[in-house]
Design a protein around this motif. Structure first.
Motif, PDB file in Angstrom:
ATOM      1  N   ARG A   2       0.829  -1.190   0.000  1.00 34.34           N
ATOM      2  CA  ARG A   2       0.000   0.000   0.000  1.00 34.34           C
ATOM      3  C   ARG A   2       0.872   1.252   0.000  1.00 34.34           C
ATOM      4  O   ARG A   2       1.866   1.330   0.709  1.00 34.34           O
ATOM      5  N   VAL A   4       1.905   4.792   1.067  1.00 37.54           N
ATOM      6  CA  VAL A   4       1.666   5.641   2.236  1.00 37.54           C
ATOM      7  C   VAL A   4       1.377   7.065   1.750  1.00 37.54           C
ATOM      8  O   VAL A   4       2.124   7.614   0.951  1.00 37.54           O
ATOM      9  N   ILE A   5       0.279   7.643   2.200  1.00 36.51           N
ATOM     10  CA  ILE A   5      -0.035   9.017   1.823  1.00 36.51           C
ATOM     11  C   ILE A   5      -0.004   9.876   3.075  1.00 36.51           C
ATOM     12  O   ILE A   5      -0.606   9.520   4.083  1.00 36.51           O
ATOM     13  N   SER A   6       0.718  10.988   3.010  1.00 37.24           N
ATOM     14  CA  SER A   6       0.823  11.826   4.189  1.00 37.24           C
ATOM     15  C   SER A   6       1.061  13.266   3.767  1.00 37.24           C
ATOM     16  O   SER A   6       1.603  13.521   2.694  1.00 37.24           O
ATOM     17  N   ASN A   7       0.652  14.212   4.600  1.00 38.13           N
ATOM     18  CA  ASN A   7       0.936  15.595   4.216  1.00 38.13           C
ATOM     19  C   ASN A   7       2.057  16.212   5.044  1.00 38.13           C
ATOM     20  O   ASN A   7       2.201  17.421   5.105  1.00 38.13           O
ATOM     21  N   ILE A   8       2.870  15.366   5.712  1.00 37.94           N
ATOM     22  CA  ILE A   8       4.095  15.876   6.327  1.00 37.94           C
ATOM     23  C   ILE A   8       5.277  15.417   5.468  1.00 37.94           C
ATOM     24  O   ILE A   8       5.130  14.518   4.648  1.00 37.94           O
ATOM     25  N   GLU A   9       6.421  16.046   5.676  1.00 40.93           N
ATOM     26  CA  GLU A   9       7.528  15.778   4.751  1.00 40.93           C
ATOM     27  C   GLU A   9       8.408  14.607   5.150  1.00 40.93           C
ATOM     28  O   GLU A   9       9.238  14.163   4.382  1.00 40.93           O
ATOM     29  N   ILE A  10       8.248  14.154   6.383  1.00 37.12           N
ATOM     30  CA  ILE A  10       9.059  13.020   6.817  1.00 37.12           C
ATOM     31  C   ILE A  10       8.119  11.972   7.401  1.00 37.12           C
ATOM     32  O   ILE A  10       7.019  12.287   7.801  1.00 37.12           O
ATOM     33  N   ILE A  11       8.565  10.739   7.387  1.00 39.59           N
ATOM     34  CA  ILE A  11       7.788   9.692   8.020  1.00 39.59           C
ATOM     35  C   ILE A  11       8.599   9.222   9.219  1.00 39.59           C
ATOM     36  O   ILE A  11       9.745   8.814   9.060  1.00 39.59           O
ATOM     37  N   PRO A  12       8.046   9.298  10.419  1.00 43.21           N
ATOM     38  CA  PRO A  12       8.807   8.904  11.602  1.00 43.21           C
ATOM     39  C   PRO A  12       9.334   7.476  11.477  1.00 43.21           C
ATOM     40  O   PRO A  12       8.591   6.571  11.121  1.00 43.21           O
ATOM     41  N   ASN A  81       3.830  15.165   1.604  1.00 40.09           N
ATOM     42  CA  ASN A  81       3.454  16.562   1.403  1.00 40.09           C
ATOM     43  C   ASN A  81       2.264  16.726   0.441  1.00 40.09           C
ATOM     44  O   ASN A  81       2.286  17.570  -0.442  1.00 40.09           O
ATOM     45  N   VAL A  82       1.258  15.902   0.660  1.00 42.64           N
ATOM     46  CA  VAL A  82       0.089  15.930  -0.219  1.00 42.64           C
ATOM     47  C   VAL A  82      -0.762  17.177   0.054  1.00 42.64           C
ATOM     48  O   VAL A  82      -0.955  17.564   1.200  1.00 42.64           O
ATOM     49  N   ARG A  83      -1.192  17.825  -0.994  1.00 42.86           N
ATOM     50  CA  ARG A  83      -2.080  18.994  -0.870  1.00 42.86           C
ATOM     51  C   ARG A  83      -3.338  18.742  -1.672  1.00 42.86           C
ATOM     52  O   ARG A  83      -3.279  18.112  -2.725  1.00 42.86           O
ATOM     53  N   TYR A  84      -4.435  19.304  -1.185  1.00 45.94           N
ATOM     54  CA  TYR A  84      -5.693  19.249  -1.928  1.00 45.94           C
ATOM     55  C   TYR A  84      -6.083  20.649  -2.340  1.00 45.94           C
ATOM     56  O   TYR A  84      -5.841  21.601  -1.599  1.00 45.94           O
ATOM     57  N   SER A  85      -6.702  20.777  -3.490  1.00 47.86           N
ATOM     58  CA  SER A  85      -7.277  22.073  -3.805  1.00 47.86           C
ATOM     59  C   SER A  85      -8.573  21.888  -4.588  1.00 47.86           C
ATOM     60  O   SER A  85      -8.754  20.905  -5.296  1.00 47.86           O
TER      61      SER A  85
END
Lengths: 107, 154
Positions: A2, A4-12, A81-85
């Motif tokens: 799968r 991974v989708i995230s809107n932060i720039e790093i994954i812990p 760093n996903v953004r929606y508009s």
């Protein structure tokens, strides 16, 4: 695996080993007449327009799915760093747009 | 002419009464859910404070389309003449934002997360260019990255 989708720039706890550039997905949707009519009635009393909420949620999912497909095609396993508009193209039609940076993550 | 006036007054009255009742109920439900979802912390900052021992992140979103009633739309039109704060729309946007945040938190709760970082709230007028009757409906989207921090006790 799968994506991974995230809107932060790093994954812990993970490291970015490869950067694959921007991926995006969009969809332009319009509501059908029945929903429009019901929303018009609901406009009199105010409150949530459930039909529109559902429509936009579905469309956003569609845009996200297209973005994920693009990321998978270039071999990414995460989109950061996903953004929606949202923008209204003409009256009655909305464009949902999702974009992010495709990367390869490793432990 | 008389019939038109009658319809207009009727719509104003329906909008006023039903709108007030619905808004009251909505705000009560918002307060109730805000208390229940209180343990899920939301941050506007980009990075979690504790970057260790976190489960895989997940993008969570909350979306709502909300509109004002006929009466408030009329009042807002009057405000356009005299200027100043347009209170009917202020309450509309506040309700929309709180609702969107709550839906986002509900998704996070379902994923067993206990904090959301990098929360963005976006507002879009989706009825741009539509007829005058359609004005006053906005979409609010809240999204962020849900994480689980075991050090946070809820």
């Amino acid at each position: 695996m799968r994506v991974v989708i995230s809107n932060i720039e790093i994954i812990p706890g993970k490291k970015i080993v490869k950067h694959l550039g921007l991926v995006q997905g969009n969809t332009v949707r319009t509501k059908h007449f029945g929903r429009d009519f019901m929303a018009g009635l609901k406009n009199i009393v105010g409150g949530e327009l459930v039909g529109y909420t559902e429509l936009l949620t579905e469309s956003r999912q569609e845009a996200t799915d297209r973005m994920v497909k693009q990321a998978e095609a270039i071999g990414a396993n995460a989109i950061l760093n996903v953004r929606y508009s949202t923008s209204s193209v003409t009256s009655g039609a909305a464009e949902l747009f999702a974009y992010g940076t495709a990367v390869v993550l490793a432990d | 002419m008389i019939a038109e006036l009658f319809v207009f007054t009727g719509l104003l009255l329906i909008g006023f009464i039903a709108g007030q009742v619905l808004e009251y109920r909505h705000l009560r439900s918002i307060r109730h859910r805000e208390q229940r979802l209180g343990p899920i912390l939301t941050f506007a900052k980009r990075f979690p404070a504790n970057q260790q021992h976190q489960q895989a992140p997940h993008l969570v979103t909350g979306c709502v389309v909300i509109s004002v009633d006929y009466f408030k739309r009329f009042v807002a039109m009057l405000y356009l003449l005299i200027g100043g704060r347009v209170k009917p729309y202020e309450s509309l946007l506040e309700r929309g934002r709180r609702e969107a945040l709550l839906r986002m938190k509900e998704q996070a709760l379902a994923l067993n997360a206990n904090l959301i970082v990098n929360v963005k709230i976006e507002t879009a007028a989706i009825s741009k260019g539509a007829t005058a009757q359609q004005i006053g409906c906005v979409e609010v989207l809240a999204y962020g990255t849900a994480l689980r921090d075991p050090n946070l006790t809820s």
